[in-house]
Design an enzyme around this catalytic site. Structure first.
Site, PDB file in Angstrom:
ATOM      1  N   GLU A   1       0.869  -1.183   0.000  1.00  0.00           N
ATOM      2  CA  GLU A   1       0.000   0.000   0.000  1.00  0.00           C
ATOM      3  C   GLU A   1       0.900   1.226   0.000  1.00  0.00           C
ATOM      4  OE1 GLU A   1      -3.018   0.119   3.080  1.00  0.00           O
ATOM      5  OE2 GLU A   1      -2.822   2.303   3.261  1.00  0.00           O
TER       6      GLU A   1
ATOM      7  N   GLU B   1      -2.438  11.273   3.878  1.00  0.00           N
ATOM      8  CA  GLU B   1      -3.428  10.925   4.899  1.00  0.00           C
ATOM      9  C   GLU B   1      -3.491  12.059   5.909  1.00  0.00           C
ATOM     10  OE1 GLU B   1      -4.282   6.507   6.016  1.00  0.00           O
ATOM     11  OE2 GLU B   1      -2.098   6.751   5.937  1.00  0.00           O
TER      12      GLU B   1
END
Length: 284
Positions: free
Chosen positions: A160, A165
């Site tokens: 990933e 974020e």
């Protein structure tokens, strides 16, 4: 006089002897090779400027629909809808992903999760997103990448890449992270970096990852904050030799986003994205 000279000569011979022996056993460590210089195209090979009002381009984006019950994990509280204007729309050149406090399919919040899977899949390159993240406890905004084919198995074995974020309770702190079998939070080996931006929730900033066969590097407004090298030890560390696709979403609550609860006064909340661009790696 001769006796005294011999006393001086003997130590000198011993010293020379020791010096010669030391040189014979000395190990010369070679200089490490210079890291390869990678170049990227200056024109995007794939992009969305979000310059047409309405719903996102179906030639570039699909939707993950449902909730954590679909196996996505993280104990998030939202239900992701499909092509629902209340949760996703383009206006004035900006993509708006909107999280609402409402009852829907048994959940208390709705939002959207766009994916480019099978419409935009990439191996190496420069990946750029310009975004403004929402404030408020409980919001968890992300622009990230997952493997299209999961060649090495389910998460985290196939990897990933988190280009951006942000969790609302940690105001204006943005994160760039990777997850692999050997490096992930579930075994306390998380690899990532963060940066404090004074106006992440009120202004657009550019988040970028340069992905090559030798490293993944992360940048915020062209300032490098993250480096993850290919250690050459296999897919446990480096599953990043397969195609990945984009995900854009705004989650609510969850194991990270909900650590300090959810402030319902923060809704509706919006993740706004000005553009998404991919530049080819020219010399892989």
């Amino acid at each position: 006089m001769k006796k005294n000279m011999s006393l001086w000569i003997l130590p000198l011979v011993v010293m020379l002897s020791c010096s010669e022996k030391s040189n014979e056993n000395y190990i010369v460590i070679p200089e490490p090779p210079e890291p390869k210089t990678y170049n990227f195209a200056t024109t995007p090979s794939w992009a969305d400027e979000f310059d047409v009002d309405g719903l996102p381009d179906v030639q570039k984006w699909s939707y993950d629909v449902g909730s954590q019950n679909n196996g996505w994990g993280n104990n998030e509280l939202q239900y992701y809808t499909e092509a629902r204007p209340e949760n996703v729309h383009i206006a004035d050149g900006v993509l708006h992903i909107t999280a609402l406090k409402e009852e829907y399919e048994g959940f208390g919040y709705t939002s959207a999760r766009l994916v480019s899977r099978d419409k935009g899949d990439f191996l190496y390159g420069r990946f750029v997103v310009s975004a403004k993240v929402p404030p408020g406890k409980g919001n968890w905004a992300a622009a990230w990448m997952l493997p299209t084919d999961r060649v090495y198995g389910d998460w985290p074995r196939s990897g990933e890449i988190d280009i951006l974020e942000h969790v609302g309770y940690d105001q204006d702190v943005v994160h760039i992270t990777v997850h692999t079998e050997d490096y992930n939070h579930s075994i306390d080996t998380q690899v990532g970096s963060n940066r404090k931006i004074e106006n992440a929730t009120t202004a657009f900033h550019e988040y970028r990852v340069d992905w090559t066969p030798e490293y993944i590097r992360g940048f915020v407004d062209n300032i490098q904050i993250f480096n993850f090298p290919n250690e050459g030890t296999g897919s446990g560390v480096w599953p990043f030799d397969q195609k990945f696709h984009w995900l854009l979403n705004l989650a609510i609550g969850g194991d990270w986003g909900g650590q300090e609860g959810v402030d319902d006064e923060a809704f509706p909340a919006q993740l706004q994205i000005d553009y998404v661009r991919v530049y080819d790696l020219l010399n892989p």
